[in-house]
Structure formats: structure tokens, C-alpha cells
Design an enzyme around this catalytic site. Structure first.
Site: not given
Ligand SMILES: NC(=O)CC[C@H](N)C(=O)O
Length: 211
Positions: A46-48, A78, A108, A142-143, A202, A204
Site C-alpha cells: 500500500g502506501e507505508s 512491499c 522506499r 509497484i512503486r 506483490h 497476492e
Molecule cells: N506497493 C507498495 O506497497 C508500495 C510501497 C510504497 N512505495 C511505500 O513506500 O509505502
């Protein structure tokens, strides 16, 4: 066995769906007391920073740290990997709280912004030896973060090559990062340390259930 999935933000629904596919009971965890009812935990991607703010708001960090210390199995994907890392770089100003426990430094957004997200075949001999199937796993990044260094108790399960310009512009050149057989450079994208498993990608989101 009941697997908790931290359900503050990010791809928790996808993890619950895979657990269901595997015939395993997965439950969403949003409160500290819910951790008492699960044997193991997945911290999703997600977005940490956002996830950390929500975890802080719900006072989850002490319970998450306790869960890790108790030796219960925890898998971070992630953003979940960032949560588990003892050290993180590339954070937003002011940093973010980490659960920690995994002796590694994570960077990150190592591979760039959202549009630089990608898929790549990873060599996963350890996973194939333990779980069967092909020695290759299709990683969805993903990012994604990357792991820059690990402590002696950490087992490396997958690496990915890094281009030389990426290498030169990162902290890696200072750290004597491992060279692969093609004399290119690589970063670590999956590790295990005792009860902790962490992947920068990921699983999942794929049909390959081995992780
Ligand atoms: N797919 C992801 O969980 C990306 C992590 C996100 N870039 C972060 O720093 O939180």
C-alpha cells in the site's frame, strides 16, 4: 490456523482472497486486541507512510512489535516490508514509524515513481526447493522498495539486477553491494529471518501461491 491481515490501507482484500483460495481463514485486523485472535499476520502493500499514520492513530505499533517479538510468523509485502525493516531510507520528511524486527535497510520507492512499476521474472531456487514448482517467480513491483543490506541472520530469497545508472545514483555504490555473475549489480527483493518473511513485490496479485 487463522491468518490476520492488517487492514488499514492497501491490498488487504487481495491477500484475504488468496487465503480463501488456499482454504485458510483470513481475518482483517484493525485493532490491537484483534492480534490476540490470530496465529500469524500479513502486512500488505500500500502506501507505508499513510499506513504508519493509521497504525499510529489506532495505537497499533506496540502490539505489532510485541507480535513480532513473540516469534509469530509475519509476512510483509512491499509497504509491509518497509514496516518490518529495522532501518529505512528514502522516507518522507520527518520519517515514519516502523515496526522493525527484520535486520535490514530498506529503500522506499527504490525503482522510481508509480509509472516505473514493472514485472520481472525472479530466480527463486529456495522457494522451488521448499514449495515445488518452477525456479522462476513473476514478481509484480509497484512503486516498490528494495533491500540495500541485511544482517547476518537474514536469508536472501531473491535478488533483482539493477542498471548501472540506478546503481550510481543510489546509496548502493557506497555499500559494496553484491555483483552478480554478469558483472551487473543487484538488490535484494525477498528475505526471511526466522519468523519474518518480506517481499518487495506483490505475490497476492499473481496466481502463484508459493510465497
Ligand atoms: N506497493 C507498495 O506497497 C508500495 C510501497 C510504497 N512505495 C511505500 O513506500 O509505502
Amino acid at each position: 490456523m487463522v491468518v490476520g491481515v492488517l487492514a488499514l490501507q492497501g491490498s488487504f482484500n487481495e491477500h484475504i482472497a488468496v487465503l480463501k483460495r488456499l482454504g485458510v481463514k483470513g481475518v482483517e485486523v484493525r485493532k490491537a486486541e484483534q492480534l490476540q485472535n490470530v496465529n500469524s499476520l500479513i502486512i500488505p502493500g500500500g502506501e507505508s507512510t499513510t499506513m504508519a499514520k493509521l497504525a499510529e492513530y489506532h495505537n497499533l505499533f506496540p502490539a505489532l512489535r510485541e507480535f513480532v517479538k513473540m516469534g509469530k510468523p509475519v509476512w510483509g509485502t512491499c509497504a509491509g516490508l518497509i514496516f518490518l525493516a529495522d532501518r529505512a531510507t528514502g522516507q518522507k520528511t520527518g520519517g515514519q514509524e516502523l515496526v522493525g524486527g527484520l535486520d535490514c535497510t530498506v529503500h522506499r520507492n527504490f525503482f522510481g515513481s508509480q509509472i516505473q512499476s514493472f514485472e520481472a521474472d525472479l530466480s527463486v531456487p529456495d522457494i522451488a526447493a521448499k514449495e515445488g514448482g518452477p525456479p522462476i517467480f513473476r514478481g509484480v513491483f509497484i512503486r516498490a522498495p528494495a533491500i540495500l543490506d541485511v544482517g547476518p541472520g537474514v536469508e536472501v530469497l531473491a535478488n533483482i539486477p539493477v542498471s548501472s545508472d540506478k546503481y550510481a545514483s543510489s546509496d548502493l555504490s557506497l555499500q559494496g553491494q553484491k555483483e552478480n555473475s554478469d558483472s551487473g549489480k543487484e538488490v535484494i527483493v525477498a528475505v526471511r529471518q526466522g519468523n519474518l518473511l518480506a517481499t518487495a513485490f506483490h505475490p497476492e496479485l499473481t496466481a502463484d501461491n508459493r510465497w
